[in-house]
Motif scaffolding. Structure first.
Motif, PDB file in Angstrom:
ATOM      1  N   ALA A 140     -18.176 -30.812  41.757  1.00 33.62           N
ATOM      2  CA  ALA A 140     -17.329 -29.830  42.438  1.00 33.62           C
ATOM      3  C   ALA A 140     -17.018 -28.630  41.546  1.00 33.62           C
ATOM      4  O   ALA A 140     -16.965 -27.498  42.021  1.00 33.62           O
ATOM      5  N   ALA A 141     -16.854 -28.870  40.246  1.00 33.75           N
ATOM      6  CA  ALA A 141     -16.531 -27.795  39.302  1.00 33.75           C
ATOM      7  C   ALA A 141     -17.763 -27.004  38.878  1.00 33.75           C
ATOM      8  O   ALA A 141     -17.625 -25.939  38.273  1.00 33.75           O
ATOM      9  N   ARG A 142     -18.943 -27.530  39.190  1.00 30.03           N
ATOM     10  CA  ARG A 142     -20.217 -26.927  38.748  1.00 30.03           C
ATOM     11  C   ARG A 142     -20.256 -26.793  37.230  1.00 30.03           C
ATOM     12  O   ARG A 142     -20.774 -25.821  36.683  1.00 30.03           O
ATOM     13  N   GLU A 143     -19.696 -27.783  36.562  1.00 30.89           N
ATOM     14  CA  GLU A 143     -19.661 -27.752  35.099  1.00 30.89           C
ATOM     15  C   GLU A 143     -19.616 -29.182  34.565  1.00 30.89           C
ATOM     16  O   GLU A 143     -18.865 -30.011  35.077  1.00 30.89           O
ATOM     17  N   ILE A 144     -20.405 -29.437  33.527  1.00 30.58           N
ATOM     18  CA  ILE A 144     -20.364 -30.739  32.864  1.00 30.58           C
ATOM     19  C   ILE A 144     -19.234 -30.690  31.834  1.00 30.58           C
ATOM     20  O   ILE A 144     -19.292 -29.904  30.886  1.00 30.58           O
ATOM     21  N   TYR A 145     -18.228 -31.522  32.021  1.00 30.27           N
ATOM     22  CA  TYR A 145     -17.075 -31.522  31.124  1.00 30.27           C
ATOM     23  C   TYR A 145     -17.289 -32.365  29.878  1.00 30.27           C
ATOM     24  O   TYR A 145     -16.507 -32.267  28.946  1.00 30.27           O
ATOM     25  N   GLY A 146     -18.314 -33.206  29.870  1.00 31.34           N
ATOM     26  CA  GLY A 146     -18.534 -34.066  28.714  1.00 31.34           C
ATOM     27  C   GLY A 146     -17.332 -34.953  28.463  1.00 31.34           C
ATOM     28  O   GLY A 146     -16.846 -35.623  29.365  1.00 31.34           O
ATOM     29  N   GLN A 147     -16.798 -34.903  27.262  1.00 33.15           N
ATOM     30  CA  GLN A 147     -15.667 -35.757  26.882  1.00 33.15           C
ATOM     31  C   GLN A 147     -14.313 -35.100  27.163  1.00 33.15           C
ATOM     32  O   GLN A 147     -13.275 -35.701  26.911  1.00 33.15           O
ATOM     33  N   ARG A 148     -14.306 -33.882  27.693  1.00 34.74           N
ATOM     34  CA  ARG A 148     -13.034 -33.214  27.994  1.00 34.74           C
ATOM     35  C   ARG A 148     -12.308 -33.908  29.143  1.00 34.74           C
ATOM     36  O   ARG A 148     -12.934 -34.438  30.056  1.00 34.74           O
ATOM     37  N   ASP A 149     -10.997 -33.840  29.103  1.00 31.87           N
ATOM     38  CA  ASP A 149     -10.170 -34.452  30.144  1.00 31.87           C
ATOM     39  C   ASP A 149     -10.325 -33.699  31.460  1.00 31.87           C
ATOM     40  O   ASP A 149     -10.310 -32.465  31.488  1.00 31.87           O
ATOM     41  N   ARG A 150     -10.479 -34.445  32.525  1.00 28.66           N
ATOM     42  CA  ARG A 150     -10.598 -33.858  33.860  1.00 28.66           C
ATOM     43  C   ARG A 150      -9.297 -33.955  34.642  1.00 28.66           C
ATOM     44  O   ARG A 150      -9.171 -33.415  35.727  1.00 28.66           O
ATOM     45  N   GLY A 151      -8.346 -34.712  34.127  1.00 30.19           N
ATOM     46  CA  GLY A 151      -7.049 -34.829  34.781  1.00 30.19           C
ATOM     47  C   GLY A 151      -7.065 -35.601  36.084  1.00 30.19           C
ATOM     48  O   GLY A 151      -6.238 -35.372  36.962  1.00 30.19           O
ATOM     49  N   LEU A 152      -7.994 -36.552  36.223  1.00 26.32           N
ATOM     50  CA  LEU A 152      -8.131 -37.270  37.496  1.00 26.32           C
ATOM     51  C   LEU A 152      -7.044 -38.322  37.716  1.00 26.32           C
ATOM     52  O   LEU A 152      -6.962 -38.899  38.789  1.00 26.32           O
ATOM     53  N   GLY A 153      -6.208 -38.539  36.712  1.00 24.62           N
ATOM     54  CA  GLY A 153      -5.059 -39.430  36.897  1.00 24.62           C
ATOM     55  C   GLY A 153      -3.947 -38.748  37.694  1.00 24.62           C
ATOM     56  O   GLY A 153      -3.049 -39.413  38.216  1.00 24.62           O
ATOM     57  N   ALA A 154      -4.011 -37.428  37.802  1.00 21.21           N
ATOM     58  CA  ALA A 154      -3.037 -36.672  38.601  1.00 21.21           C
ATOM     59  C   ALA A 154      -3.408 -36.833  40.073  1.00 21.21           C
ATOM     60  O   ALA A 154      -4.489 -36.429  40.496  1.00 21.21           O
ATOM     61  N   VAL A 155      -2.529 -37.457  40.827  1.00 19.89           N
ATOM     62  CA  VAL A 155      -2.813 -37.756  42.232  1.00 19.89           C
ATOM     63  C   VAL A 155      -3.141 -36.487  43.021  1.00 19.89           C
ATOM     64  O   VAL A 155      -4.047 -36.479  43.852  1.00 19.89           O
ATOM     65  N   GLY A 156      -2.437 -35.396  42.732  1.00 19.80           N
ATOM     66  CA  GLY A 156      -2.688 -34.143  43.441  1.00 19.80           C
ATOM     67  C   GLY A 156      -4.105 -33.630  43.220  1.00 19.80           C
ATOM     68  O   GLY A 156      -4.773 -33.178  44.162  1.00 19.80           O
ATOM     69  N   ARG A 157      -4.593 -33.698  41.982  1.00 26.91           N
ATOM     70  CA  ARG A 157      -5.954 -33.241  41.675  1.00 26.91           C
ATOM     71  C   ARG A 157      -6.973 -34.183  42.318  1.00 26.91           C
ATOM     72  O   ARG A 157      -7.965 -33.739  42.890  1.00 26.91           O
ATOM     73  N   TYR A 158      -6.715 -35.476  42.210  1.00 22.62           N
ATOM     74  CA  TYR A 158      -7.612 -36.460  42.828  1.00 22.62           C
ATOM     75  C   TYR A 158      -7.712 -36.203  44.329  1.00 22.62           C
ATOM     76  O   TYR A 158      -8.808 -36.135  44.889  1.00 22.62           O
ATOM     77  N   ASN A 159      -6.563 -36.039  44.978  1.00 21.27           N
ATOM     78  CA  ASN A 159      -6.544 -35.832  46.429  1.00 21.27           C
ATOM     79  C   ASN A 159      -7.217 -34.521  46.831  1.00 21.27           C
ATOM     80  O   ASN A 159      -7.899 -34.459  47.861  1.00 21.27           O
ATOM     81  N   LEU A 160      -7.033 -33.477  46.026  1.00 22.67           N
ATOM     82  CA  LEU A 160      -7.689 -32.203  46.299  1.00 22.67           C
ATOM     83  C   LEU A 160      -9.207 -32.396  46.324  1.00 22.67           C
ATOM     84  O   LEU A 160      -9.886 -31.973  47.262  1.00 22.67           O
ATOM     85  N   LEU A 161      -9.734 -33.047  45.284  1.00 19.30           N
ATOM     86  CA  LEU A 161     -11.185 -33.260  45.218  1.00 19.30           C
ATOM     87  C   LEU A 161     -11.657 -34.191  46.327  1.00 19.30           C
ATOM     88  O   LEU A 161     -12.712 -33.965  46.918  1.00 19.30           O
ATOM     89  N   ALA A 162     -10.889 -35.221  46.618  1.00 16.77           N
ATOM     90  CA  ALA A 162     -11.257 -36.127  47.707  1.00 16.77           C
ATOM     91  C   ALA A 162     -11.328 -35.366  49.022  1.00 16.77           C
ATOM     92  O   ALA A 162     -12.264 -35.549  49.815  1.00 16.77           O
ATOM     93  N   ASP A 163     -10.368 -34.469  49.241  1.00 11.42           N
ATOM     94  CA  ASP A 163     -10.383 -33.655  50.464  1.00 11.42           C
ATOM     95  C   ASP A 163     -11.593 -32.721  50.499  1.00 11.42           C
ATOM     96  O   ASP A 163     -12.167 -32.491  51.567  1.00 11.42           O
ATOM     97  N   CYS A 164     -11.996 -32.208  49.347  1.00  9.66           N
ATOM     98  CA  CYS A 164     -13.196 -31.352  49.298  1.00  9.66           C
ATOM     99  C   CYS A 164     -14.435 -32.165  49.677  1.00  9.66           C
ATOM    100  O   CYS A 164     -15.312 -31.671  50.403  1.00  9.66           O
ATOM    101  N   TYR A 165     -14.515 -33.403  49.208  1.00 10.26           N
ATOM    102  CA  TYR A 165     -15.644 -34.266  49.592  1.00 10.26           C
ATOM    103  C   TYR A 165     -15.587 -34.593  51.082  1.00 10.26           C
ATOM    104  O   TYR A 165     -16.618 -34.643  51.749  1.00 10.26           O
ATOM    105  N   ARG A 166     -14.385 -34.805  51.612  1.00  6.43           N
ATOM    106  CA  ARG A 166     -14.252 -35.049  53.058  1.00  6.43           C
ATOM    107  C   ARG A 166     -14.678 -33.821  53.867  1.00  6.43           C
ATOM    108  O   ARG A 166     -15.359 -33.956  54.877  1.00  6.43           O
TER     109      ARG A 166
END
Length: 195
Positions: A140-166
Motif C-alpha cells: 500500500a505504501a509502495r515502499e519496502i520498509y525493511g526493518q523500520r517500524d510500520r506502526g501496525l500495532g496502532a489499531v487506527g493504522r491497521y484499520n485504515l489499511l484493512a479498509d484500503c484492501y476492502r
C-alpha cells in the motif's frame, strides 16, 4: 510510516497501489493467491486432526515474525508434542491455551494481524477479514520498509489499511483476503511492489 489519519487522496493512493500490485500478478500468482487461505485451512485441519479452528488458532498464535514454512513446522511440532515451543513466551502461551481447548477468539488479539490471520485460515471465504502484515503495508505504501517500524500495532493504522484492501477488493470484484494473498504472493516473488 502511513499516517493514522490520512486524507482521502492518500487513502485513494494506498488503495490504488494495492490494485496496481494485483494487476502485476501473473495468472499463476493470482491462482496461488486465491488458494492460499484454502490451503492454510487444509493444513490447520490436518495438523489438528480435524479441529480446524484449533489448528488455525495455533498457526496464528505462532505466526509472528516467522516464515510460513517455519510457522507450519512449529504448529505441527506443537500438536505432535502436545505443547508449543520455538517462539517467544507470549506466542507459546497463546498456542498452548488454544491447544488446551480455549476458543482462539478468546486468546488472540482479534483486532490486529494475528486475530485476522486466524479468521482467514479458519474461514477462507470470510467476506470481511483481511490480514495486514508488513508486506501488505509495504504494498500500500509502495515502499519496502525493511526493518523500520510500520506502526501496525496502532489499531487506527491497521484499520485504515484493512479498509484500503476492502476498497481494492470491491473494485477488483474479489474478497479482501484473496486480494491480500494475491498481492502478497506477487510482492514476495517480485521483491517489491510495482509503481
Amino acid at each position: 510510516m502511513i499516517p493514522v489519519k490520512c486524507t482521502e487522496k492518500q487513502r485513494a493512493a494506498y488503495t490504488q497501489a494495492i490494485i496496481d500490485q494485483w494487476n502485476t500478478a501473473t495468472p499463476d500468482q493470482v491462482q496461488r493467491g486465491r488458494q492460499w487461505y484454502v490451503t492454510a485451512h487444509k493444513i490447520a485441519a490436518e495438523i489438528a486432526e480435524g479441529e480446524t479452528e484449533k489448528g488455525a488458532g495455533v498457526l496464528a498464535a505462532l505466526s509472528a515474525n516467522k516464515s510460513w514454512s517455519e510457522n507450519c513446522r512449529l504448529a505441527r511440532k506443537a500438536f505432535t508434542e502436545g505443547k508449543a515451543s520455538g517462539h517467544v513466551r507470549d506466542a507459546i502461551t497463546k498456542a498452548n491455551r488454544i491447544m488446551a481447548g480455549i476458543d482462539p477468539s478468546e486468546v488472540l488479539p482479534m483486532h490486529i494481524k494475528t486475530g485476522f490471520f486466524y479468521v482467514c485460515i479458519a474461514d477462507p471465504e470470510h467476506t470481511d477479514a483481511v490480514v495486514i502484515d508488513r508486506h501488505a503495508h509495504d504494498i500500500a505504501a509502495r515502499e519496502i520498509y525493511g526493518q523500520r517500524d510500520r506502526g501496525l500495532g496502532a489499531v487506527g493504522r491497521y484499520n485504515l489499511l484493512a479498509d484500503c484492501y476492502r476498497d481494492a477488493a470491491q473494485k477488483i470484484g474479489e474478497i479482501p483476503s484473496k486480494v491480500q494473498a494475491v498481492t502478497w504472493v506477487a510482492h514476495i516473488e517480485r521483491g517489491s511492489p510495482r509503481p
